[in-house]
Write an enzyme that holds these catalytic residues in place. Structure first.
Site, PDB file in Angstrom:
ATOM      1  N   SER A 119       0.712  -0.956   0.017  1.00 26.33           N
ATOM      2  CA  SER A 119      -0.234  -0.025   0.114  1.00 26.33           C
ATOM      3  C   SER A 119       0.831   1.220  -0.017  1.00 26.33           C
ATOM      4  CB  SER A 119      -0.895   0.184   1.349  1.00 26.33           C
ATOM      5  OG  SER A 119      -1.497  -1.104   1.532  1.00 26.33           O
ATOM      6  N   HIS A 140      -1.400  -2.894  -6.937  1.00 26.39           N
ATOM      7  CA  HIS A 140      -1.972  -2.632  -5.841  1.00 26.39           C
ATOM      8  C   HIS A 140      -3.675  -2.764  -5.875  1.00 26.39           C
ATOM      9  CE1 HIS A 140      -3.089   0.897  -2.669  1.00 26.39           C
ATOM     10  NE2 HIS A 140      -3.006  -0.326  -2.248  1.00 26.39           N
ATOM     11  N   GLU A 152      -4.334  -0.271  -9.041  1.00 29.25           N
ATOM     12  CA  GLU A 152      -3.286   0.662  -9.222  1.00 29.25           C
ATOM     13  C   GLU A 152      -2.114  -0.049  -9.755  1.00 29.25           C
ATOM     14  OE1 GLU A 152      -2.369   2.871  -5.738  1.00 29.25           O
ATOM     15  OE2 GLU A 152      -2.569   4.825  -6.809  1.00 29.25           O
ATOM     16  N   ASN A 190      -3.357   6.426  -1.912  1.00 35.05           N
ATOM     17  CA  ASN A 190      -3.184   6.660  -0.527  1.00 35.05           C
ATOM     18  C   ASN A 190      -2.816   8.115  -0.430  1.00 35.05           C
ATOM     19  OD1 ASN A 190      -4.115   4.836   1.001  1.00 35.05           O
ATOM     20  ND2 ASN A 190      -2.547   3.420   0.401  1.00 35.05           N
TER      21      ASN A 190
HETATM   22  N1  LIG Z   1      -5.840  -4.650   3.908  1.00 28.54           N
HETATM   23  C1  LIG Z   1      -6.041  -3.629   3.126  1.00 28.54           C
HETATM   24  O1  LIG Z   1      -6.834  -2.968   3.061  1.00 28.54           O
HETATM   25  C2  LIG Z   1      -5.021  -3.485   1.990  1.00 28.54           C
HETATM   26  C3  LIG Z   1      -5.321  -2.903   0.610  1.00 28.54           C
HETATM   27  C4  LIG Z   1      -4.140  -2.771  -0.120  1.00 28.54           C
HETATM   28  C5  LIG Z   1      -3.125  -3.342   0.072  1.00 28.54           C
HETATM   29  N2  LIG Z   1      -2.895  -3.958   1.038  1.00 28.54           N
HETATM   30  C6  LIG Z   1      -1.482  -4.420   1.378  1.00 28.54           C
HETATM   31  O2  LIG Z   1      -1.473  -5.834   1.243  1.00 28.54           O
HETATM   32  C7  LIG Z   1      -0.526  -6.673   1.960  1.00 28.54           C
HETATM   33  C8  LIG Z   1      -1.146  -7.761   2.963  1.00 28.54           C
HETATM   34  O3  LIG Z   1      -2.170  -6.924   3.557  1.00 28.54           O
HETATM   35  P1  LIG Z   1      -3.486  -7.940   4.443  1.00 28.54           P
HETATM   36  O4  LIG Z   1      -4.420  -6.960   4.784  1.00 28.54           O
HETATM   37  O5  LIG Z   1      -3.919  -9.099   3.472  1.00 28.54           O
HETATM   38  O6  LIG Z   1      -2.457  -8.595   5.642  1.00 28.54           O
HETATM   39  P2  LIG Z   1      -2.745  -9.929   6.459  1.00 28.54           P
HETATM   40  O7  LIG Z   1      -2.289  -9.463   7.758  1.00 28.54           O
HETATM   41  O8  LIG Z   1      -4.315 -10.026   6.430  1.00 28.54           O
HETATM   42  O9  LIG Z   1      -2.036 -10.973   5.642  1.00 28.54           O
HETATM   43  C9  LIG Z   1      -0.779 -10.870   5.763  1.00 28.54           C
HETATM   44  C10 LIG Z   1      -0.562 -12.658   5.557  1.00 28.54           C
HETATM   45  O10 LIG Z   1       1.090 -12.778   5.290  1.00 28.54           O
HETATM   46  C11 LIG Z   1       1.560 -14.095   5.688  1.00 28.54           C
HETATM   47  N3  LIG Z   1       3.029 -13.676   5.658  1.00 28.54           N
HETATM   48  C12 LIG Z   1       3.893 -13.000   6.673  1.00 28.54           C
HETATM   49  N4  LIG Z   1       5.100 -13.178   6.391  1.00 28.54           N
HETATM   50  C13 LIG Z   1       5.125 -13.741   5.366  1.00 28.54           C
HETATM   51  C14 LIG Z   1       5.956 -14.490   4.283  1.00 28.54           C
HETATM   52  N5  LIG Z   1       7.375 -14.213   4.640  1.00 28.54           N
HETATM   53  N6  LIG Z   1       5.913 -15.539   3.473  1.00 28.54           N
HETATM   54  C15 LIG Z   1       4.410 -15.854   3.363  1.00 28.54           C
HETATM   55  N7  LIG Z   1       3.415 -15.098   4.002  1.00 28.54           N
HETATM   56  C16 LIG Z   1       3.833 -14.364   5.033  1.00 28.54           C
HETATM   57  C17 LIG Z   1       0.921 -14.154   7.058  1.00 28.54           C
HETATM   58  O11 LIG Z   1       0.940 -15.247   7.691  1.00 28.54           O
HETATM   59  C18 LIG Z   1      -0.538 -13.403   6.705  1.00 28.54           C
HETATM   60  O12 LIG Z   1      -1.313 -14.705   6.520  1.00 28.54           O
HETATM   61  C19 LIG Z   1       0.276  -5.622   2.635  1.00 28.54           C
HETATM   62  O13 LIG Z   1       1.274  -5.187   1.977  1.00 28.54           O
HETATM   63  C20 LIG Z   1      -0.862  -4.316   2.747  1.00 28.54           C
HETATM   64  O14 LIG Z   1      -0.161  -3.147   2.938  1.00 28.54           O
HETATM   65  C21 LIG Z   1      -3.690  -4.066   2.159  1.00 28.54           C
END
Ligand SMILES: NC(=O)c1ccc[n+]([C@@H]2O[C@H](COP(=O)([O-])OP(=O)(O)OC[C@H]3O[C@@H](n4cnc5c(N)ncnc54)[C@H](O)[C@@H]3O)[C@@H](O)[C@H]2O)c1
Length: 283
Positions: A119, A140, A152, A190
């Site tokens: 993000s 994204h 994006e 963002n």
């Molecule tokens: N939540 C949102 O609204 C949103 C929107 C756009 C982008 N993002 C981005 O997406 C990414 C994930 O966000 P999320 O909300 O899904 O997080 P989340 O915490 O729901 O999921 C993250 C997952 O990654 C796993 N993980 C951690 N380290 C790891 C590794 N080394 N190898 C494999 N798996 C691993 C964890 O076990 C977990 O299941 C982030 O970079 C976040 O900034 C989030």
């Protein structure tokens, strides 16, 4: 190059949604996570969302089964060795992401594109830790992934036109709308959204209005589907603070300073919906 198969890394909120939309569009998908529990949770979420589509007549039971059959789960990153595209959606932490990219650079075939769903972290810096920076790009997706149309697409300074075009085509194949942006803090989404949320928090901090009133003004007056403070609670106030800090550090401009009230809420553990309390209280 046409992408036929993908691996999604991280089976959390975003990764499971990304895996689902690729599988629904006919791609062969591997979903990777370090935690077996996260993989099972991700699969259960996909199953639930697909069943809802069947109930609403948007897909048949057979299409649901076919979609799920296209997804294999694995805790082994080595299984990325036969993939055309890998999309990383692990936790928003630069050290974790760069480690994943360095490993992927060793494991994946030389033609593979490595994308990140970050993000806010700089794609240029992530690309620089690999030996194929021209094949690294930001993809994204928005939350919830199966519903939101936008992807994006962020070009690092090193990203080649060929990589960009391939990813643009892949996003279109998912029935999403790709929008091209360059790699600067907060990208476009963002950079525009978070200062608005931060300013909404300032209006509460300065006593201009109560949270309900701020949200009502933006909903009824600006036609926003959800007020900025409700949205902040949904995103997570810790995430909002983190992104404001990225903007503040990245531009060195005081207009991005995070509101002290946002910092205080996060210190108190009032992180929004996920913790039960933010600008509103949740059951
Ligand atoms: N939540 C949102 O609204 C949103 C929107 C756009 C982008 N993002 C981005 O997406 C990414 C994930 O966000 P999320 O909300 O899904 O997080 P989340 O915490 O729901 O999921 C993250 C997952 O990654 C796993 N993980 C951690 N380290 C790891 C590794 N080394 N190898 C494999 N798996 C691993 C964890 O076990 C977990 O299941 C982030 O970079 C976040 O900034 C989030």
């Amino acid at each position: 190059m046409t992408i036929k198969n993908v691996m999604v890394i991280g089976a959390g909120q975003m990764g499971s949604g990304i895996a689902q939309v690729f599988a629904q569009s006919g791609f062969d998908v591997k979903l990777n996570d370090i935690s077996e529990e996260s993989l099972q949770k991700g699969l259960a979420t996909m199953e639930k969302l697909l069943s809802r589509n069947v109930d609403k007549g948007r897909m048949t039971e057979e299409q649901k089964t076919e979609t799920l059959n296209r997804i294999q789960t694995t805790t082994s990153l080595e299984e990325a060795s036969d993939r055309d595209l890998v999309i990383e959606a692990v936790v928003e932490n630069m050290d974790v992401k760069t480690q994943v990219f360095q490993k992927l650079d060793e494991i994946t075939p030389s033609h593979a594109i490595l994308a990140t769903n970050t993000s806010s972290l700089p794609i240029t810096d992530i690309a620089a830790v690999t030996n194929r920076p021209d094949q690294v790009i930001g993809m994204h997706f928005m939350n919830p992934v199966p519903i939101m149309k936008l992807v994006e697409i962020i070009r690092a300074i090193q990203t080649s036109d060929k990589t960009y075009k391939t990813i643009e085509e892949a996003a279109k194949a998912l029935n999403k709308t790709p929008v091209e942006v360059n790699d600067y803090p907060g990208f476009v989404s963002n950079r525009v959204l978070m200062p608005m949320i931060n300013e909404a928090i300032y209006t509460v901090y300065e006593g201009v209005a109560e949270p309900e009133a701020v949200d009502e003004v933006m909903k009824l007056g600006m036609n926003h589907p959800m007020g900025p403070l409700t949205l902040a609670d949904f995103i997570g106030l810790d995430t909002c603070l983190y992104i404001m800090e990225v903007l503040y550090d990245g531009f060195g401009d005081s207009k991005y300073r995070p509101c002290p009230l946002l910092k205080k809420y996060v210190s108190a553990g009032w992180l929004g919906k996920k913790s039960g309390r933010g600008f509103y209280v949740y059951e």
